[in-house]
Design an enzyme around this catalytic site. Structure first.
Site, PDB file in Angstrom:
ATOM      1  CG  ASN A   9      -2.084  -1.038   1.243  1.00 23.98           C
ATOM      2  OD1 ASN A   9      -2.820  -0.989   0.224  1.00 23.98           O
ATOM      3  ND2 ASN A   9      -2.266  -1.964   2.070  1.00 23.98           N
ATOM      4  CE1 TYR A  91      -7.026 -15.053   8.850  1.00 22.73           C
ATOM      5  CE2 TYR A  91      -8.353 -14.479   7.095  1.00 22.73           C
ATOM      6  CZ  TYR A  91      -7.802 -14.074   8.199  1.00 22.73           C
ATOM      7  OH  TYR A  91      -7.747 -12.738   8.362  1.00 22.73           O
ATOM      8  CG  ASP A 100       0.854  -8.666   2.133  1.00 22.13           C
ATOM      9  OD1 ASP A 100      -0.246  -9.299   2.359  1.00 22.13           O
ATOM     10  OD2 ASP A 100       0.900  -7.577   2.768  1.00 22.13           O
ATOM     11  CG  ASP A 120       4.803  -6.972   7.146  1.00 24.06           C
ATOM     12  OD1 ASP A 120       5.525  -5.769   7.448  1.00 24.06           O
ATOM     13  OD2 ASP A 120       4.620  -7.248   6.258  1.00 24.06           O
ATOM     14  CB  THR A 123       0.657   0.712   5.323  1.00 27.07           C
ATOM     15  OG1 THR A 123       1.328   0.845   4.295  1.00 27.07           O
ATOM     16  CG2 THR A 123      -0.703   1.626   5.279  1.00 27.07           C
TER      17      THR A 123
END
Length: 252
Positions: A9, A91, A100, A120, A123
């Site tokens: 992003n 999930y 990612d 991580d 953003t």
């Protein structure tokens, strides 16, 4: 040579792997990307024979793919479309996981040991949890440091814009330093607390792997033991390419 690209992003990060090592790496601001800009930056590497792209910005995926076709011609792979990350995905709705995050999880469990948590800090701050059986369990997502600073400026009438940097003290003695300390110490402390809660479920020997542009601040102000690998995503893309396509000729 293999070209790995992570479209995020904030930044587009690209890395050229030669002789199995990352030889060249650079960032381009995502919002400023102009068509063919990548080609100009890679003219010094005419030996690139394949490309792999991981993207969380759909509008740029096709643009970068087209640029790579002009640069390479073929052998361009999109993670999640052409190549599936080789990790068991627990999930509830598997396709909702950002590619990612799966790439980071795969890289970490391949390079290190499980169980583990990948933090991580970019953003957004993401936590990705990998079980002792090397399955992706899911994680957490919350705003990153720069996003918090920007939100405070945009959503309040009197708070100023603050640049992300190392806080001078825990207790800020003016408004800007109070904001800076609140965001940096706050996210670092939040990360530490969440990590402790996850380790209660996975076991005390759970490894912490950190990546992303602001991960050093989280490590410093949380005090957590952490292996930092700033090129985790690019390395993960290379590992996926080798696993799925076969090891590319190391000196090509």
């Amino acid at each position: 040579m293999l070209l790995a690209i992570d479209i995020g992003n904030t930044n587009i990060t690209a890395g050229v792997f030669y002789a199995n090592k990352l030889k060249y790496q650079f960032d381009i601001l995502t919002k400023n990307y102009k068509k063919s800009e990548l080609i100009k930056k890679l003219r010094a590497f005419p030996g690139i024979s394949a490309g792999i792209i991981c993207s969380v910005v759909p509008r740029l995926t096709l643009t970068l793919q087209e640029d790579l076709k002009l640069l390479i011609g073929k052998n361009i792979y999109i993670v999640g479309k052409d190549l599936i990350v080789p990790i068991v995905n627990r999930y509830r709705i598997p396709k909702q996981v950002g590619q990612d995050r799966l790439v980071n999880a795969y890289a970490a469990k391949t390079l290190y040991r499980a169980p583990l948590i990948v933090i991580d800090s970019g953003t957004a701050v993401t936590f990705d949890v990998i079980s002792k059986n090397q399955a992706y369990l899911g994680g957490l997502i919350f705003p990153g440091m720069k996003m918090c600073l920007k939100a405070l400026k945009e959503k309040t009438a009197l708070l100023p814009e603050v640049k992300l940097q190392t806080p001078k003290t825990l207790i800020g003695h003016d408004t800007k330093n109070s904001i800076l300390s609140g965001v940096v110490f706050g996210i670092a402390s939040l990360s530490e607390t969440l990590t402790a809660k996850i380790k209660q479920r996975l076991g005390k020997n759970t490894l912490i792997v950190g990546t992303g542009g602001n991960i050093a601040l989280i490590k410093k102000y949380s005090g957590m033991p952490m292996k930092i690998n700033k090129n985790l995503t690019l390395t993960g893309l290379k590992l996926i390419y080798e696993e799925k396509i076969g090891e590319f000729i190391k000196n090509s």
